[in-house]
Design an enzyme around this catalytic site. Structure first.
Site, PDB file in Angstrom:
ATOM      1  N   LEU A   1      87.340  63.118   2.482  1.00 21.95           N
ATOM      2  CA  LEU A   1      87.960  62.766   1.216  1.00 21.95           C
ATOM      3  C   LEU A   1      86.961  62.076   0.285  1.00 21.95           C
ATOM      4  O   LEU A   1      86.930  62.326  -0.902  1.00 21.95           O
ATOM      5  CB  LEU A   1      89.141  61.829   1.471  1.00 21.95           C
ATOM      6  CG  LEU A   1      90.387  62.093   0.655  1.00 21.95           C
ATOM      7  CD1 LEU A   1      90.782  63.548   0.762  1.00 21.95           C
ATOM      8  CD2 LEU A   1      91.521  61.228   1.157  1.00 21.95           C
ATOM      9  N   SER A   2      86.143  61.227   0.867  1.00 21.78           N
ATOM     10  CA  SER A   2      85.247  60.421   0.044  1.00 21.78           C
ATOM     11  C   SER A   2      84.255  61.277  -0.735  1.00 21.78           C
ATOM     12  O   SER A   2      83.876  60.940  -1.839  1.00 21.78           O
ATOM     13  CB  SER A   2      84.496  59.436   0.925  1.00 21.78           C
ATOM     14  OG  SER A   2      83.895  60.108   2.008  1.00 21.78           O
ATOM     15  N   LYS A   3      83.866  62.401  -0.147  1.00 19.48           N
ATOM     16  CA  LYS A   3      82.898  63.254  -0.822  1.00 19.48           C
ATOM     17  C   LYS A   3      83.404  63.724  -2.183  1.00 19.48           C
ATOM     18  O   LYS A   3      82.660  63.795  -3.141  1.00 19.48           O
ATOM     19  CB  LYS A   3      82.585  64.485   0.039  1.00 19.48           C
ATOM     20  CG  LYS A   3      81.786  64.150   1.284  1.00 19.48           C
ATOM     21  CD  LYS A   3      81.734  65.363   2.214  1.00 19.48           C
ATOM     22  CE  LYS A   3      81.226  64.925   3.592  1.00 19.48           C
ATOM     23  NZ  LYS A   3      81.552  65.878   4.631  1.00 19.48           N
ATOM     24  N   ARG A   4      84.667  64.069  -2.196  1.00 24.14           N
ATOM     25  CA  ARG A   4      85.221  64.584  -3.441  1.00 24.14           C
ATOM     26  C   ARG A   4      86.221  63.590  -3.999  1.00 24.14           C
ATOM     27  O   ARG A   4      87.327  63.936  -4.378  1.00 24.14           O
ATOM     28  CB  ARG A   4      85.903  65.930  -3.184  1.00 24.14           C
ATOM     29  CG  ARG A   4      84.983  66.957  -2.623  1.00 24.14           C
ATOM     30  CD  ARG A   4      85.752  68.172  -2.179  1.00 24.14           C
ATOM     31  NE  ARG A   4      86.593  67.881  -1.023  1.00 24.14           N
ATOM     32  CZ  ARG A   4      87.833  68.304  -0.871  1.00 24.14           C
ATOM     33  NH1 ARG A   4      88.378  69.035  -1.806  1.00 24.14           N
ATOM     34  NH2 ARG A   4      88.515  68.027   0.201  1.00 24.14           N
ATOM     35  N   LEU A   5      85.824  62.355  -4.046  1.00 27.81           N
ATOM     36  CA  LEU A   5      86.741  61.298  -4.422  1.00 27.81           C
ATOM     37  C   LEU A   5      87.436  61.554  -5.748  1.00 27.81           C
ATOM     38  O   LEU A   5      88.624  61.340  -5.893  1.00 27.81           O
ATOM     39  CB  LEU A   5      85.976  59.978  -4.486  1.00 27.81           C
ATOM     40  CG  LEU A   5      86.646  58.813  -3.764  1.00 27.81           C
ATOM     41  CD1 LEU A   5      85.610  57.881  -3.184  1.00 27.81           C
ATOM     42  CD2 LEU A   5      87.575  58.078  -4.696  1.00 27.81           C
TER      43      LEU A   5
END
Length: 466
Positions: A232-236
RNA sequence: GGCGCGUUAGUCUAGCGGUUCAGGACGCCGGCCUCUCACGCCGGAAACACGGGUUCGAUUCCCGUACGCGCUACCA
């Protein structure tokens, strides 16, 4: 005892699905146990916190239909209390002043590493007499070094760590501002939080905070640590709650999806908000991290699109249609008919709005592939006949249209598809649309005849070519 | 490096020592339905990380290994 839980976001960006899930599990826990769900805005990082973020987070929670029971506590308003408590702790011997600067600290750690020890503050300031003058100092919490802390985590079960793994952490910086681990404990105590449900990344903090609760005289709350969400954090940015709202997802689907991300109730997949409240239990929370899967959320969205009351779907679709500036968009019978025709064919409200174009606008062109496949001299002749027959139709109703077209196909010895596809192309410009008779009814008699005429005229040249 | 937590199909998961050579869901593949596209229905491929124990019997309990994640700041 009334259960009180909180969701404590930092207002430094959008609420993403991971945060929304943490909020949801807290909210569900509160609602399931008839407790209270509170909000705390952790804005102590002045540089990164913004009012817009706070507003956005509250908006996202509201959109997901999570309500809170007291006005949100803005952590920065508690500043004085935190500072004062830190100093009081020094008076009581639970904390001490530390005059070390960043450089000596770094040197100390480096030496420790070189000697193969674990880097940890060596308490060189613990018994140091107060230096003359007003040297800047930080306040360190005096963490016990003997024994272990054991916590019965509501999700993980028993977890423990030896106290000598813990450091004397700084609770008040040399610039006089309190640190996170201290503020959290202060405010959880102040707010009377009974259960702290948060991300797994705080599990290790829990051991440190545990001692602070005790030193401050608070009863330690129960803890439950949720596994993080992978990917999730990658495409926050794209994973923000409102990004999905804008992509045409229904809140029911997003809520259902994030609830199932790391939580299960047997083999059940579909949960209304009420069912979630009734069935939610921290015992059903998985211990291992889950990966976000947009396909599955999309499937849920489609499910809700086709099962929610059609009036509800129409209400949600209306603003999306309005955005496209289709002429004559209104909450009317045509919109309802569109919803009925489109709800089983669309995955999102955006899909639906795109597919709804034919209801409001004539085709702006004809799909070349479809034309190639379905339109020839013969079909154009048929279209002319059908147009004429339609014009003469007294009642432009479902039965009438259907029998007219079927009869025509039969007379020509063609199957329905051979007749329907050319009509569909003239009406919508494409070989894909809802069932033809529904499509015609939605467009209306006059406009159908108009579009058929236009089609015959515009497609004729193409047919001459071959 | 140390400490903590975790590990069932591509993904989300059920399972809580014994008719489970592992069930459901998304996705994928095939078929049926059909005026297109969908929906729906039917069928299929696909998993217990590895190695030791404990036990009459382990996916399930214990210990290692590997891998992943987290924490280890005067960030939150």
């Amino acid at each position: 005892m009334t259960i009180r839980v909180r969701f404590a976001p930092s207002p430094t960006g959008h609420l993403h699905l991971g945060g929304a899930r943490t909020a949801l599990f807290n909210w569900l826990y509160a609602r399931h146990h008839s407790g209270q769900f509170l909000l705390r805005i952790e804005d102590t990082d002045r540089a990164r916190s913004t009012e817009e973020s706070t507003a956005g987070i509250l908006e996202a929670l509201q959109w997901l239909h999570m309500d809170w029971d007291e006005p949100p506590l803005i952590q920065s308003t508690r500043y004085q209390a935190h500072v004062q408590a830190a100093h009081e702790l020094v008076e009581k011997g639970g904390a001490y002043r530390c005059y070390c600067d960043a450089q000596t600290l770094e040197q100390m750690r480096e030496d420790q590493r070189r000697r193969g020890e674990k880097p940890r503050y060596d308490r060189r300031c613990l018994d140091r007499p107060r230096p003359a003058g007003d040297q800047p100092f930080a306040i360190r919490f005096l963490t016990p070094r003997e024994g272990v802390v054991e916590i019965e985590d509501l999700v993980k079960g028993p977890v423990q760590v030896h106290n000598d793994e813990l450091d004397d952490l700084i609770i008040l910086r040399s610039d006089g501002t309190p640190t996170y681990n201290f503020s959290v404990v202060m405010d959880d105590g102040f707010m009377g939080i009974t259960h702290v449900i948060r991300g797994d990344d705080h599990l290790n903090n829990t051991f440190r905070q545990y001692h602070i609760y005790r030193a401050l005289g608070f009863e330690t709350p129960r803890f439950g640590h949720l596994p993080l969400i992978k990917g999730l954090s990658k495409r926050l940015g794209s994973a923000s709650v409102q990004a999905y709202r804008d992509k045409g997802y229904l809140w029911e689907a997003v809520l259902n999806y994030i609830a199932r991300l790391g939580w299960a109730h047997g083999d059940d997949e579909i949960f209304s908000q009420e069912e979630l409240i009734a069935k939610f239990d921290l015992k059903g929370v998985a211990k291992s991290p889950a990966a976000f899967d947009e396909d599955k959320m999309t499937w849920l969205n489609q499910h809700y699109l086709k099962t929610l009351p059609e009036e509800t779907v129409a209400e949600r679709l209306l603003p999306v249609l309005a955005q496209r500036e289709y002429p004559g968009v209104a909450q009317d019978g045509r919109l309802l008919a569109l919803v009925r025709a489109l709800r089983e064919r669309a995955r999102t409200l955006i899909d639906m709005a795109d597919s709804a174009r034919f209801a409001y606008l004539p085709p702006e062109g004809y799909d070349p592939k479809a034309t190639q496949k379905w339109i020839d001299k013969k079909t154009l002749e048929n279209l002319a006949v059908i147009t004429k027959n339609l014009e003469e139709l007294e009642v432009f109703g479902p039965q009438e249209i259907e029998s007219l077209i079927r009869q025509h196909a039969e007379e020509q010895g063609m199957n329905l598809g051979q007749v329907a596809q050319p009509i569909r192309i003239c009406l919508t410009g494409s070989a894909v649309s809802p069932p033809l008779f529904d499509t015609m009814l939605i467009i209306g008699k006059e406009e159908v005849i108009q579009r058929l005429g236009d089609g015959i005229r515009k497609l004729a040249p193409a047919v001459e070519q071959h």
